[in-house]
Scaffold this motif. Structure first.
Motif, short mmCIF file in Angstrom:
data_model
loop_
_atom_site.label_atom_id
_atom_site.label_comp_id
_atom_site.label_asym_id
_atom_site.label_seq_id
_atom_site.Cartn_x
_atom_site.Cartn_y
_atom_site.Cartn_z
N ALA A 262 0.84 -1.20 0.00
CA ALA A 262 0.00 0.00 0.00
C ALA A 262 0.88 1.25 0.00
O ALA A 262 1.78 1.39 0.82
N GLY A 263 0.60 2.17 -0.93
CA GLY A 263 1.32 3.43 -0.98
C GLY A 263 0.54 4.55 -0.32
O GLY A 263 -0.55 4.33 0.22
N PHE B 208 -1.76 -8.43 -0.43
CA PHE B 208 -1.65 -6.99 -0.21
C PHE B 208 -1.09 -6.71 1.18
O PHE B 208 -1.57 -7.28 2.17
N ALA B 209 -0.10 -5.82 1.26
CA ALA B 209 0.48 -5.40 2.53
C ALA B 209 -0.10 -4.05 2.89
O ALA B 209 0.21 -3.04 2.25
N THR B 210 -0.96 -4.02 3.90
CA THR B 210 -1.63 -2.78 4.29
C THR B 210 -1.43 -2.42 5.76
O THR B 210 -1.87 -1.37 6.20
N ASP B 211 -0.78 -3.28 6.53
CA ASP B 211 -0.64 -3.07 7.97
C ASP B 211 0.83 -3.06 8.35
O ASP B 211 1.58 -3.99 8.03
N ALA C 150 7.03 -6.96 3.74
CA ALA C 150 6.47 -5.80 3.06
C ALA C 150 6.00 -4.76 4.08
O ALA C 150 5.29 -5.08 5.03
N LEU C 151 6.38 -3.50 3.84
CA LEU C 151 6.02 -2.40 4.73
C LEU C 151 5.24 -1.36 3.95
O LEU C 151 5.78 -0.71 3.05
N ALA D 293 10.20 -5.04 0.66
CA ALA D 293 9.36 -4.23 -0.22
C ALA D 293 8.72 -3.13 0.62
O ALA D 293 8.07 -3.41 1.63
N ALA D 294 8.89 -1.87 0.21
CA ALA D 294 8.38 -0.77 1.02
C ALA D 294 8.08 0.44 0.15
O ALA D 294 8.64 0.61 -0.94
N HIS D 295 7.18 1.28 0.67
CA HIS D 295 6.82 2.53 0.00
C HIS D 295 7.25 3.66 0.92
O HIS D 295 6.60 3.94 1.94
#
Length: 440
Positions: A82-83, A113-116, A140-141, A191-193
């Motif tokens: 999630a961005g 999906f990574a949302t948390d 994932a962050l 993986a991170a935004h």
């Protein structure tokens, strides 16, 4: 013996240029990404955030995202982070759609999906490489706004810490969980935004989100085999010597801050004990964005090389030019002119004074017509706009207390006078009672 990761990011589905939608461009470039993925045959596909441009994407953009992610999921497992433009609710609904309405969940889902960002909600997953000899472990962050620390993390000590300090702790937790019980054949992918200090923005990102207050320290990034980063639209390596992380960038030039950016996706080959090999696969489906600055003659000399592009023109002139937008359209028949600015020394804004001028001030109708023409509204669209404006001007002004002719007639009728002004309250001029009064 290696594993392959395809890294894409920042699709921003729904992004417009001015009032123009870009559906055909998005369809073309997403098809290009799927085609590259089919040829590359990755073991894992990572999308590092900003799937959509708006927190409330249209149904067309939801369908476009779902269709593309399903096609990519048929090629390899997909992880979507999630961005800052994405919302949990939208991605949760997309997750529900892609999991066959909940029939496939958890490790069985091809798209996750990574949302948390909280420790108990972090997305940690393992995927075997095609050879079966290696395992890709991904942590994932999602994007973390500073305000979210207040209600998502219970550590009181973080209340007075800087954003960089809090992010250092969060990333350390991701790495701790990712590296737990790591075997010799496990490859770690982060993986991170986020915005890493020293990265070069395209300035089409939200300005505040790429300020120093939102920057993450490069030295605080976890020690992994590859870092798949999103948020910065310009493809680039992370500005930390020897660190194996990359911004994939956006697949299209999103606005005129990206006119010099070549677009691509990252094809990554990871071998244990070696730096990852990153190849950028160019994406050519998008229309280029061009800034044209100079006199009309200078722009005309460069017109042949513009082609099918989105254009923002800044025209230098000695005096105001009539129908400037139309003249530019004639010079650039394949282009879409998004904005026109005329730089004219004689066009400096000044306060108009009726006493100081000999001629009448320009009519607002003519001023609007000239403005719309110079900014790309022509033909039927211009006629319709001017007709609508004329209708609006013809409507009574609620603040004007002067009665109109219809009001005068209505007042006369209420007072008992006819349209000719004769008093008809019940008596004729000779004193005879009217029929209406006689019946009373």
């Amino acid at each position: 013996m290696s594993a392959r990761v395809l890294h894409t990011s920042d699709w921003h589905l729904g992004r417009q240029i001015g009032r123009h939608r870009r559906d055909r461009e998005f369809d073309a470039v997403l098809g290009e990404i799927v085609s590259v993925a089919q040829d590359f045959a990755p073991d894992l596909i990572v999308h590092s955030g900003d799937l959509f441009d708006s927190p409330r994407p249209s149904l067309d953009d939801m369908r476009r995202a779902a269709q593309t992610l399903r096609e990519l999921g048929d090629i390899a497992p997909v992880v979507v982070v999630a961005g800052n433009h994405d919302t949990r609710h939208v991605l949760a609904f997309l997750d529900y759609m892609l999991s066959d309405l909940g029939a496939r969940t958890g490790d069985r889902a091809r798209v996750r999906f990574a949302t948390d960002a909280r420790p108990g909600g972090l997305l940690l997953a393992e995927y075997p490489a095609e050879t079966g000899e290696l395992t890709v472990r991904v942590g994932a962050l999602p994007y973390l706004h500073p305000n979210r620390f207040a209600y998502e993390f219970d550590d009181p000590a973080s209340a007075t810490a800087s954003y960089a300090e809090r992010m250092r702790e969060v990333q350390a937790e991701v790495y701790r969980r990712l590296a737990a019980s790591r075997g010799p054949r496990d490859l770690l992918v982060y993986a991170a935004h986020l915005f890493v200090e020293g990265a070069t923005p395209s300035y089409s990102e939200r300005t505040i989100s790429v300020s120093s207050a939102y920057a993450v320290e490069a030295v605080a990034l976890p020690e992994v085999d590859y870092g798949a980063l999103g948020h910065i639209h310009k493809p680039q390596l992370v500005p930390r010597a020897g660190y194996p992380a990359h911004y994939a960038g956006s697949p299209l030039q999103m606005d005129f801050g990206e006119t010099r950016d070549a677009k691509s996706i990252a094809l990554v080959e990871i071998t244990p004990g070696r730096p990852p090999r990153v190849e950028l696969a160019p994406l050519d489906s998008g229309r280029p964005l061009r800034r044209l600055t100079g006199t009309l003659d200078q722009i005309a000399q460069r017109a042949a090389g513009v082609g099918d592009a989105w254009v923002k023109a800044v025209v230098d002139s000695e005096s105001p030019m009539a129908l400037l937008g139309e003249r530019l359209e004639e010079l650039l028949p394949q282009a879409t002119i998004v904005d026109v600015e005329e730089r004219c020394p004689g066009a400096v804004t000044a306060v108009l004074d009726r006493v100081a001028v000999d001629t009448d001030l320009p009519d607002v109708h003519d001023m609007l017509h000239d403005y719309l023409s110079k900014h790309g509204t022509h033909g039927i669209a211009l006629d319709q706009a001017m007709s609508t404006f004329a209708g609006m001007r013809a409507e009574p002004d609620p603040a004007d207390t002067t009665p109109c002719c219809e009001e005068e007639l209505l007042d006369a009728a209420i007072a008992g006078k006819g349209f000719d002004g004769i008093d008809r309250t019940g008596l004729l001029t000779d004193g005879t009672v009217t029929g209406t009064e006689a019946r009373r």
